[in-house]
Design a protein around this motif. Structure first.
Motif, PDB file in Angstrom:
ATOM      1  N   ASP A  74       0.810  -1.218   0.000  1.00  0.00           N
ATOM      2  CA  ASP A  74       0.000   0.000   0.000  1.00  0.00           C
ATOM      3  C   ASP A  74       0.846   1.272   0.000  1.00  0.00           C
ATOM      4  O   ASP A  74       0.286   2.366  -0.097  1.00  0.00           O
ATOM      5  CB  ASP A  74      -0.921   0.019   1.221  1.00  0.00           C
ATOM      6  CG  ASP A  74      -2.004  -1.046   1.134  1.00  0.00           C
ATOM      7  OD1 ASP A  74      -2.476  -1.502   2.190  1.00  0.00           O
ATOM      8  OD2 ASP A  74      -2.368  -1.428  -0.001  1.00  0.00           O
ATOM      9  N   TYR A  75       2.137   1.140   0.100  1.00  0.00           N
ATOM     10  CA  TYR A  75       3.015   2.305   0.153  1.00  0.00           C
ATOM     11  C   TYR A  75       3.554   2.632  -1.242  1.00  0.00           C
ATOM     12  O   TYR A  75       3.911   1.746  -2.017  1.00  0.00           O
ATOM     13  CB  TYR A  75       4.149   2.069   1.152  1.00  0.00           C
ATOM     14  CG  TYR A  75       3.655   2.179   2.574  1.00  0.00           C
ATOM     15  CD1 TYR A  75       2.951   1.133   3.158  1.00  0.00           C
ATOM     16  CD2 TYR A  75       3.848   3.344   3.308  1.00  0.00           C
ATOM     17  CE1 TYR A  75       2.457   1.247   4.450  1.00  0.00           C
ATOM     18  CE2 TYR A  75       3.364   3.461   4.607  1.00  0.00           C
ATOM     19  CZ  TYR A  75       2.666   2.411   5.169  1.00  0.00           C
ATOM     20  OH  TYR A  75       2.166   2.520   6.451  1.00  0.00           O
ATOM     21  N   ASN A  76       3.604   3.926  -1.515  1.00  0.00           N
ATOM     22  CA  ASN A  76       3.902   4.384  -2.871  1.00  0.00           C
ATOM     23  C   ASN A  76       5.375   4.725  -3.095  1.00  0.00           C
ATOM     24  O   ASN A  76       5.873   4.622  -4.214  1.00  0.00           O
ATOM     25  CB  ASN A  76       3.066   5.626  -3.180  1.00  0.00           C
ATOM     26  CG  ASN A  76       1.592   5.403  -2.923  1.00  0.00           C
ATOM     27  OD1 ASN A  76       1.059   5.795  -1.887  1.00  0.00           O
ATOM     28  ND2 ASN A  76       0.914   4.755  -3.854  1.00  0.00           N
ATOM     29  N   TYR A  77       6.043   5.196  -2.050  1.00  0.00           N
ATOM     30  CA  TYR A  77       7.421   5.650  -2.200  1.00  0.00           C
ATOM     31  C   TYR A  77       8.267   5.086  -1.045  1.00  0.00           C
ATOM     32  O   TYR A  77       7.776   4.989   0.091  1.00  0.00           O
ATOM     33  CB  TYR A  77       7.497   7.180  -2.186  1.00  0.00           C
ATOM     34  CG  TYR A  77       6.712   7.824  -3.294  1.00  0.00           C
ATOM     35  CD1 TYR A  77       5.427   8.302  -3.082  1.00  0.00           C
ATOM     36  CD2 TYR A  77       7.256   7.919  -4.579  1.00  0.00           C
ATOM     37  CE1 TYR A  77       4.703   8.871  -4.104  1.00  0.00           C
ATOM     38  CE2 TYR A  77       6.529   8.491  -5.607  1.00  0.00           C
ATOM     39  CZ  TYR A  77       5.261   8.961  -5.363  1.00  0.00           C
ATOM     40  OH  TYR A  77       4.540   9.523  -6.387  1.00  0.00           O
ATOM     41  N   TRP A  78       9.522   4.800  -1.375  1.00  0.00           N
ATOM     42  CA  TRP A  78      10.424   4.175  -0.411  1.00  0.00           C
ATOM     43  C   TRP A  78      11.772   4.882  -0.397  1.00  0.00           C
ATOM     44  O   TRP A  78      12.247   5.364  -1.440  1.00  0.00           O
ATOM     45  CB  TRP A  78      10.651   2.705  -0.781  1.00  0.00           C
ATOM     46  CG  TRP A  78       9.428   1.873  -0.610  1.00  0.00           C
ATOM     47  CD1 TRP A  78       8.371   1.761  -1.473  1.00  0.00           C
ATOM     48  CD2 TRP A  78       9.110   1.053   0.518  1.00  0.00           C
ATOM     49  NE1 TRP A  78       7.423   0.914  -0.944  1.00  0.00           N
ATOM     50  CE2 TRP A  78       7.849   0.465   0.272  1.00  0.00           C
ATOM     51  CE3 TRP A  78       9.763   0.749   1.704  1.00  0.00           C
ATOM     52  CZ2 TRP A  78       7.235  -0.409   1.170  1.00  0.00           C
ATOM     53  CZ3 TRP A  78       9.158  -0.124   2.605  1.00  0.00           C
ATOM     54  CH2 TRP A  78       7.912  -0.693   2.332  1.00  0.00           C
ATOM     55  N   GLY A  79      12.386   4.881   0.780  1.00  0.00           N
ATOM     56  CA  GLY A  79      13.760   5.326   0.889  1.00  0.00           C
ATOM     57  C   GLY A  79      14.715   4.192   0.572  1.00  0.00           C
ATOM     58  O   GLY A  79      14.309   3.067   0.293  1.00  0.00           O
ATOM     59  N   GLN A  80      15.998   4.492   0.653  1.00  0.00           N
ATOM     60  CA  GLN A  80      17.013   3.518   0.282  1.00  0.00           C
ATOM     61  C   GLN A  80      17.407   2.612   1.441  1.00  0.00           C
ATOM     62  O   GLN A  80      18.055   1.590   1.239  1.00  0.00           O
ATOM     63  CB  GLN A  80      18.267   4.234  -0.245  1.00  0.00           C
ATOM     64  CG  GLN A  80      19.214   4.758   0.825  1.00  0.00           C
ATOM     65  CD  GLN A  80      18.688   5.952   1.600  1.00  0.00           C
ATOM     66  OE1 GLN A  80      17.691   6.559   1.234  1.00  0.00           O
ATOM     67  NE2 GLN A  80      19.365   6.301   2.693  1.00  0.00           N
ATOM     68  N   GLY A  81      17.023   2.982   2.648  1.00  0.00           N
ATOM     69  CA  GLY A  81      17.306   2.161   3.816  1.00  0.00           C
ATOM     70  C   GLY A  81      18.537   2.595   4.581  1.00  0.00           C
ATOM     71  O   GLY A  81      19.444   3.210   4.020  1.00  0.00           O
ATOM     72  N   THR A  82      18.544   2.256   5.857  1.00  0.00           N
ATOM     73  CA  THR A  82      19.694   2.523   6.710  1.00  0.00           C
ATOM     74  C   THR A  82      19.933   1.295   7.589  1.00  0.00           C
ATOM     75  O   THR A  82      18.990   0.696   8.112  1.00  0.00           O
ATOM     76  CB  THR A  82      19.480   3.787   7.566  1.00  0.00           C
ATOM     77  OG1 THR A  82      20.680   4.096   8.287  1.00  0.00           O
ATOM     78  CG2 THR A  82      18.327   3.659   8.545  1.00  0.00           C
ATOM     79  N   GLN A  83      21.190   0.912   7.722  1.00  0.00           N
ATOM     80  CA  GLN A  83      21.538  -0.317   8.428  1.00  0.00           C
ATOM     81  C   GLN A  83      21.579  -0.077   9.934  1.00  0.00           C
ATOM     82  O   GLN A  83      22.227   0.860  10.412  1.00  0.00           O
ATOM     83  CB  GLN A  83      22.902  -0.829   7.964  1.00  0.00           C
ATOM     84  CG  GLN A  83      23.401  -2.058   8.702  1.00  0.00           C
ATOM     85  CD  GLN A  83      22.611  -3.304   8.369  1.00  0.00           C
ATOM     86  OE1 GLN A  83      22.359  -3.590   7.197  1.00  0.00           O
ATOM     87  NE2 GLN A  83      22.214  -4.068   9.390  1.00  0.00           N
ATOM     88  N   VAL A  84      20.922  -0.967  10.666  1.00  0.00           N
ATOM     89  CA  VAL A  84      20.997  -0.993  12.124  1.00  0.00           C
ATOM     90  C   VAL A  84      21.557  -2.351  12.535  1.00  0.00           C
ATOM     91  O   VAL A  84      21.018  -3.388  12.133  1.00  0.00           O
ATOM     92  CB  VAL A  84      19.613  -0.778  12.765  1.00  0.00           C
ATOM     93  CG1 VAL A  84      19.667  -1.034  14.263  1.00  0.00           C
ATOM     94  CG2 VAL A  84      19.100   0.622  12.464  1.00  0.00           C
ATOM     95  N   THR A  85      22.621  -2.329  13.306  1.00  0.00           N
ATOM     96  CA  THR A  85      23.233  -3.563  13.779  1.00  0.00           C
ATOM     97  C   THR A  85      23.342  -3.513  15.291  1.00  0.00           C
ATOM     98  O   THR A  85      23.917  -2.570  15.840  1.00  0.00           O
ATOM     99  CB  THR A  85      24.626  -3.761  13.169  1.00  0.00           C
ATOM    100  OG1 THR A  85      24.524  -3.754  11.737  1.00  0.00           O
ATOM    101  CG2 THR A  85      25.225  -5.087  13.624  1.00  0.00           C
ATOM    102  N   VAL A  86      22.780  -4.518  15.943  1.00  0.00           N
ATOM    103  CA  VAL A  86      22.797  -4.588  17.401  1.00  0.00           C
ATOM    104  C   VAL A  86      23.677  -5.768  17.794  1.00  0.00           C
ATOM    105  O   VAL A  86      23.363  -6.918  17.461  1.00  0.00           O
ATOM    106  CB  VAL A  86      21.382  -4.743  17.972  1.00  0.00           C
ATOM    107  CG1 VAL A  86      21.437  -4.702  19.505  1.00  0.00           C
ATOM    108  CG2 VAL A  86      20.461  -3.655  17.443  1.00  0.00           C
ATOM    109  N   SER A  87      24.747  -5.479  18.485  1.00  0.00           N
ATOM    110  CA  SER A  87      25.667  -6.538  18.888  1.00  0.00           C
ATOM    111  C   SER A  87      25.282  -7.098  20.251  1.00  0.00           C
ATOM    112  O   SER A  87      24.783  -6.394  21.120  1.00  0.00           O
ATOM    113  CB  SER A  87      27.091  -5.995  18.945  1.00  0.00           C
ATOM    114  OG  SER A  87      27.193  -4.986  19.927  1.00  0.00           O
ATOM    115  N   SER A  88      25.545  -8.387  20.411  1.00  0.00           N
ATOM    116  CA  SER A  88      25.175  -9.064  21.668  1.00  0.00           C
ATOM    117  C   SER A  88      26.306  -9.012  22.670  1.00  0.00           C
ATOM    118  O   SER A  88      27.405  -8.584  22.369  1.00  0.00           O
ATOM    119  CB  SER A  88      24.785 -10.507  21.390  1.00  0.00           C
ATOM    120  OG  SER A  88      25.845 -11.167  20.741  1.00  0.00           O
TER     121      SER A  88
END
Length: 124
Positions: free
Chosen positions: A110-124
Motif C-alpha cells: 500500500d506504500y507508494n514511495y520508499w527510501g534507500q534504507g539505513t543499516q541498524v546492527t545490534v551486537s550481543s
C-alpha cells in the motif's frame, strides 16, 4: 513524487538506543502517512511502525511495542523512529515509506514511495 532519505543507523550494543530519521521532500508532507519497515538478513521485509498524516494513529508491530516510538515533525518534513532497549533481533536494514492519501496500512504493497534504507546492527 516523494523522495525519502533515511539516516541515523549504526552499530549499537544490546540495550542501547538509536534514533532513525526519514527526511521527505517533493510533495506536501501531510499528504501522506509514513511507515517504517525492516529487512533482517535472510528474511522478508516486515512492518515495524506507522504514523498518520497528522501524527495521529500510531501503530506498532508487537515485537517493538514499548521499545520503539514513531513520531513526525511536519514543520521539518521528517519522521523519526526512536528505538530503545535494542536487541540483536532488531538488526536489519530499516526503510521508511510514504502512503499517499487517506487511510493507514501495515502492508508494504500500500506504500507508494520508499527510501534507500539505513543499516541498524545490534551486537550481543
Amino acid at each position: 513524487q516523494v523522495q525519502l532519505v533515511e539516516s541515523g543507523g549504526g552499530l549499537v550494543q544490546t540495550g542501547g538506543s538509536l534514533r532513525l530519521s526519514c527526511a521527505a521532500s517533493g510533495r506536501t508532507f501531510n499528504d501522506y502517512s509514513v511507515g517504517w519497515f525492516r529487512r533482517a538478513p535472510g528474511k522478508e521485509r516486515e512492518f515495524v511502525a506507522r504514523i498518520g498524516r497528522t501524527a495521529t494513529g500510531t501503530y506498532y508491530t508487537d515485537s517493538v511495542k514499548g521499545r520503539f516510538t514513531i513520531s513526525r515533525d511536519n514543520a521539518k518534513n521528517t519522521v523519526y523512529l526512536q528505538m530503545n532497549s535494542l536487541k540483536p533481533e532488531d538488526t536489519a536494514v530499516y526503510f521508511c515509506a510514504a502512503k499517499i492519501g487517506p487511510g493507514r496500512s501495515s502492508w508494504e504493497e500500500d506504500y507508494n514511495y520508499w527510501g534507500q534504507g539505513t543499516q541498524v546492527t545490534v551486537s550481543s
